[in-house]
Write a protein that holds these residues in place. Structure first.
Motif, PDB file in Angstrom:
ATOM      1  N   UNK A 202      14.973   0.951 -43.061  1.00 17.45           N
ATOM      2  CA  UNK A 202      13.967  -0.070 -43.326  1.00 17.45           C
ATOM      3  C   UNK A 202      12.919  -0.169 -42.220  1.00 17.45           C
ATOM      4  N   UNK A 203      12.972   0.734 -41.237  1.00 20.45           N
ATOM      5  CA  UNK A 203      12.021   0.711 -40.123  1.00 20.45           C
ATOM      6  C   UNK A 203      11.056   1.890 -40.211  1.00 20.45           C
ATOM      7  N   UNK A 204       9.858   1.659 -39.734  1.00 21.14           N
ATOM      8  CA  UNK A 204       8.858   2.720 -39.633  1.00 21.14           C
ATOM      9  C   UNK A 204       8.464   2.850 -38.165  1.00 21.14           C
ATOM     10  N   UNK A 205       8.416   4.077 -37.672  1.00 15.58           N
ATOM     11  CA  UNK A 205       7.918   4.347 -36.332  1.00 15.58           C
ATOM     12  C   UNK A 205       6.527   4.929 -36.496  1.00 15.58           C
ATOM     13  N   UNK A 206       5.551   4.287 -35.874  1.00 12.81           N
ATOM     14  CA  UNK A 206       4.164   4.735 -35.947  1.00 12.81           C
ATOM     15  C   UNK A 206       3.806   5.416 -34.637  1.00 12.81           C
ATOM     16  N   UNK A 207       3.216   6.585 -34.732  1.00 13.98           N
ATOM     17  CA  UNK A 207       2.785   7.341 -33.564  1.00 13.98           C
ATOM     18  C   UNK A 207       1.263   7.227 -33.492  1.00 13.98           C
ATOM     19  N   UNK A 208       0.776   6.752 -32.351  1.00 17.24           N
ATOM     20  CA  UNK A 208      -0.650   6.490 -32.181  1.00 17.24           C
ATOM     21  C   UNK A 208      -1.170   7.158 -30.916  1.00 17.24           C
ATOM     22  N   UNK A 209      -2.489   7.307 -30.840  1.00 17.34           N
ATOM     23  CA  UNK A 209      -3.106   7.899 -29.659  1.00 17.34           C
ATOM     24  C   UNK A 209      -4.241   6.999 -29.187  1.00 17.34           C
ATOM     25  N   UNK A 210      -4.220   6.651 -27.905  1.00 19.78           N
ATOM     26  CA  UNK A 210      -5.279   5.836 -27.308  1.00 19.78           C
ATOM     27  C   UNK A 210      -6.506   6.711 -27.058  1.00 19.78           C
ATOM     28  N   UNK A 211      -7.612   6.074 -26.730  1.00 25.41           N
ATOM     29  CA  UNK A 211      -8.872   6.791 -26.527  1.00 25.41           C
ATOM     30  C   UNK A 211      -8.792   7.843 -25.434  1.00 25.41           C
TER      31      UNK A 211
ATOM     32  N   UNK B  76       1.307   6.640 -27.920  1.00 30.82           N
ATOM     33  CA  UNK B  76       2.045   5.381 -27.969  1.00 30.82           C
ATOM     34  C   UNK B  76       2.859   5.328 -29.247  1.00 30.82           C
ATOM     35  N   UNK B  77       3.951   4.568 -29.194  1.00 27.94           N
ATOM     36  CA  UNK B  77       4.854   4.474 -30.340  1.00 27.94           C
ATOM     37  C   UNK B  77       5.134   3.005 -30.634  1.00 27.94           C
ATOM     38  N   UNK B  78       5.115   2.647 -31.919  1.00 26.76           N
ATOM     39  CA  UNK B  78       5.374   1.280 -32.354  1.00 26.76           C
ATOM     40  C   UNK B  78       6.405   1.335 -33.476  1.00 26.76           C
ATOM     41  N   UNK B  79       7.378   0.418 -33.457  1.00 25.99           N
ATOM     42  CA  UNK B  79       8.350   0.314 -34.551  1.00 25.99           C
ATOM     43  C   UNK B  79       8.139  -1.008 -35.267  1.00 25.99           C
ATOM     44  N   UNK B  80       8.013  -0.929 -36.592  1.00 25.02           N
ATOM     45  CA  UNK B  80       7.800  -2.120 -37.408  1.00 25.02           C
ATOM     46  C   UNK B  80       8.673  -2.034 -38.656  1.00 25.02           C
ATOM     47  N   UNK B  81       9.016  -3.171 -39.248  1.00 19.82           N
ATOM     48  CA  UNK B  81       9.731  -3.142 -40.525  1.00 19.82           C
ATOM     49  C   UNK B  81       8.834  -2.488 -41.582  1.00 19.82           C
ATOM     50  N   UNK B  82       9.424  -1.661 -42.423  1.00 21.43           N
ATOM     51  CA  UNK B  82       8.646  -0.957 -43.439  1.00 21.43           C
ATOM     52  C   UNK B  82       7.864  -1.929 -44.322  1.00 21.43           C
ATOM     53  N   UNK B  83       8.443  -3.090 -44.611  1.00 20.85           N
ATOM     54  CA  UNK B  83       7.773  -4.052 -45.485  1.00 20.85           C
ATOM     55  C   UNK B  83       6.469  -4.585 -44.906  1.00 20.85           C
TER      56      UNK B  83
END
Length: 104
Positions: free
Chosen positions: A53-62, A67-74
């Protein structure tokens, strides 16, 4: 306050001036939003990974910092997640953990 390539961040227990530290924030304590605020880090979504039920988002700063963020899929529907989307990350002062670097 801690000075980093991504900006200056307030922390609960600041180290001595000039002390080298690594600043860590657990991925599940990072807040993600479409709109930026004071101290937020603008970044771009690179990809996402789903585990249960979790999503890990992979992001890149300027500056190229990943960076990595974990949020509930909902919660993804509220964010309108799509690859390449622009987001802003932030966290509370008490979410920061500082690790002193030896020998510096």
């Amino acid at each position: 306050a801690i000075e980093t390539p991504l900006g200056t961040f307030s922390v609960a227990d600041a180290p001595a001036q000039g002390q080298a530290v690594t600043m860590v924030v657990a991925a599940d304590l990072v807040q993600i939003a479409r709109e930026g605020g004071p101290g937020s880090i603008p970044c771009q979504l690179i990809s996402e990974e789903f585990v249960g039920a979790m999503a890990t988002l992979f992001l890149e700063a300027e500056d190229g910092t990943e960076l990595k963020v974990q949020v509930p899929e909902r919660s993804l529907g509220d964010l309108d997640i799509h690859s390449g989307g622009q987001f802003h990350l932030n966290w509370t002062q008490d979410a920061v953990h500082l690790i002193e670097e030896a020998g510096r």
